[in-house]
Design a protein around this motif. Structure first.
Motif: not given
Ligand SMILES: Cc1cc2nc3c(=O)[nH]c(=O)nc-3n(C[C@H](O)[C@H](O)[C@H](O)COP(=O)(O)OP(=O)(O)OC[C@H]3O[C@@H](n4cnc5c(N)ncnc54)[C@H](O)[C@@H]3O)c2cc1C
Ligand code: SF4
Lengths: 432, 159
Positions: A182, B143, A151-153, B146-148, B60-61, B51, B79, A155-161, B128
């Protein structure tokens, strides 16, 4: 029916790429790689960190760079590839008849391909929460570390904080650093065993560099949260690996990453009828990476889980060369003398499991893992009567680090009965 | 005397570095370990891998890395710099993405090539990143999808 291939390689990760290149090098000309993803490279495409290729290229490459080297090599050959193509079944040919490979793709539909030899290089997948049964609710926010990595590397999504990591395998450690960089807060890495499953260098550069605590002999005993993870309880475990009441720590977090091991992806192998090894979860193989089915070879993570891709490439080149030899008519004797490799004290598996004594060259590569952490120790190699054949010294051994030894072929040929590989720890440092 | 684990290669040698004795290193199996041990106490450095966004390509990355190690203390700043750039496909492997990153002398370079076209064909930000697949809200930062950032809801399906 299409043309007869000499070799079909299933999986276009580092294992499949190395096997195909080597088979080309050895003279095969009708080689096909089938890969279900839309590009070659396998899992390396998402492993953007560096640390690949130190042994092979004497350079520290990232995963995509390492894969790139092999994809370039492949481009110089005439090996065919079919991407977006999923292999569904392998039907072994009887008595040296060609093997059938059944595959499907959106573009070409259902395909039945015929080939003289097959190399299995399907890699592995991650163990999930279901596979290790963690108690608690079932909210969202629980990912395998490799899924989060993708997801992160890619697709560019962070899955959480705010993240807690269960298991100290390398992927979990790498993700602890990646998520921290990140901007996430990684609260802790929690490991059931009294030792880490990852490489020491990853503990240093992924956890210690960022002051992320590693709790050994701990596990998750509860997960709270209705829609999303809100709270995770971690408890210390005793020597019996059961949680000790009264040792609970509570973490407020929104994400749990699981890095609790990999399982070789062997549905095809099992269905084809190859003998499996319960300890590696892979096919049993001979010294040339041939499975119990003549003409079907296996290499890479589908045989046993490797921690370093450099070893995957080397092993796969042996498989590719052996497949070429098979096609060119150099087949193993049906009645070859078999020398079993047995796991002695401290050893959890060996690859190969069996050596065909008459087939071995000057040296035989043997890979294995130990089942406990030791200090200075000897790797003892003994024959069926307990006589020492040879030995190797190590300053330390750990289950997280695969061991590799080279056994002289003559030793194997002359060995009486099975060969046992065992760990003999130094007592007071005086052992031979 | 400082005890360290060498991280230069997977062998992970246990090093002892003597700060009082000209940073003499013992426990290393090769010269690279001695160099690492000295540097780690004087001026620790790391290679950064991360990335950056890429538009118009099949992904996309884009994975990137610094071509030499940079001071460890600058990782987070680096970063930020990486997260601020967005490159356009096609990208060649090894292409310089940021030259002389933050004055460190290291370049941020592409870890692979990315061809044009495919799943993210136009040069507008990839979907995305543009909107959250969960709420449909526009995402402001990289980001914030985020899912969050929001109570997760089922991925929207056409009704
Ligand atoms: C999530 C994850 C992270 C990892 N991180 C690291 C790391 O940081 N460093 C390191 O050294 N090692 C890492 N490893 C180990 C690494 O996977 C191996 O070193 C190496 O990539 C194994 O190569 P392989 O070719 O055997 O498997 P893979 O790279 O997994 O390749 C297998 C290929 O087979 C394809 N395939 C599978 N089944 C089929 C089918 N039925 N039909 C068609 N194609 C199929 C898959 O799509 C895949 O491309 C990681 C492994 C995983 C799972
Ligand atoms: S000292 Fe040399 S051999 Fe030992 S870990 Fe460092 S680089 Fe590797």
């Amino acid at each position: 029916m299409e043309k007869l291939y000499e070799l079909i390689v299933i999986g276009g990760g580092p294992a499949g790429l190395a096997a195909a290149c080597q088979a080309w090098e050895k003279g095969l000309r009708r080689i096909l790689i089938l890969e279900r993803d839309s590009e070659l490279g396998g899992i390396l495409n998402q492993c953007i960190h560096s640390g690949f290729g130190l042994q092979r290229f004497r350079e520290e490459l990232t995963g995509p760079e390492y894969a790139g080297r092999f994809i370039e090599m492949l481009a110089d050959t005439g090996v065919e590839t079919r991407l977006d193509t999923m292999v569904l079944q392998i039907v072994p040919g009887e008595q040296g008849a060609p093997h059938q490979v059944h595959a499907v793709s959106a573009k070409e539909g259902y395909q039945v391909l015929e080939t003289q030899a097959v190399v299995l290089a399907m890699g592995c997948r991650e163990r999930t929460r279901g596979a290790i049964s963690i108690p608690g609710e079932r909210p969202s926010g629980i990912f395998t570390a490799g899924a989060a990595q993708r997801y992160l590397n890619m697709e560019g999504y962070m899955v959480g904080r705010r993240v807690l990591i269960l298991g100290s395998g390398d992927i979990g450690l790498i993700m602890a650093r990646r998520m921290t960089l990140e901007g996430a807060k990684v609260l802790a890495c929690v490991e059931l065993m009294p030792y880490s499953g990852g490489l020491m260098r990853n503990i240093v550069q992924c956890l210690q560099d960022f002051d992320i605590p590693l709790y050994l002999s701990h596990t998750i005993t509860d997960i709270k949260g209705h829609d999303r993870v809100e709270q995770v309880t971690v408890s210390k475990v005793g020597p019996d690996r059961r949680p000790i009441p009264g040792t609970e720590m509570v973490f407020d977090c929104d994400t749990v990453l699981l890095s609790v091991g990999l399982i070789p992806e062997n549905e095809l192998t099992r269905a084809a009828g190859a003998d499996m090894d319960r300890r590696t979860n892979g096919a049993r193989v001979y010294e040339n990476m041939e499975t119990s089915i003549p003409g079907i070879f296996a290499c890479g993570n589908v045989v046993h889980v490797h921690d370093l891709v450099d070893y995957v490439s080397a092993e796969s080149e042996r498989a590719g060369a052996a497949a070429a030899a098979y096609v060119q008519g150099k087949r193993a004797e049906v009645n070859a003398r078999m020398v079993e490799l047995k796991n002695g004290d401290g050893v959890s598996y060996t690859v190969p499991q069996t050596i065909r004594a008459d087939e071995v060259g000057k040296m035989v590569d043997v890979f294995f893992r130990v089942n406990r952490v030791t200090g200075a120790a000897a790797i003892a190699v003994r024959d069926g009567e307990g006589n020492s054949l040879t030995g190797f010294r190590r300053a330390h051994l750990a289950p997280g680090e695969m061991e590799h030894i080279l056994l002289p072929g003559d030793l194997v040929r002359q060995a009486a009965g099975p060969i046992t590989i065992a760990i003999e720890e130094d007592k007071g440092g005086a052992a031979q | 005397m400082k005890e360290l684990v060498c991280i230069v290669c997977p062998r992970g040698c246990r090093l002892q570095v003597d700060e009082e004795n000209g940073y003499a290193v013992t426990g290393n199996s090769c010269p690279r370990g001695a160099e690492y041990g000295r540097n780690e106490l004087k001026n620790p450095t790391r290679v950064l891998t991360t990335t950056v966004r890429v538009t118009g390509g099949v992904h996309c990355r884009l994975p990137v890395k610094t071509d030499t190690a940079i001071p460890k203390g600058m990782l987070f700043q680096a970063m930020e710099a990486a997260n601020a750039v967005c490159v356009e496909a096609p990208v060649q492997p090894g292409q310089v993405i940021i030259e002389n990153l933050l004055g460190t002398g290291a370049n941020l370079i592409a870890g692979r090539g990315i061809g044009k076209g495919g799943a993210f064909p136009d040069t507008t930000p990839p979907p995305l990143r543009g909107t959250s697949p969960y709420t449909g809200e526009a995402c402001r930062e990289r980001h914030s999808n985020s899912f969050l950032a929001h109570r997760p809801q089922p991925v929207s399906r056409p009704s």
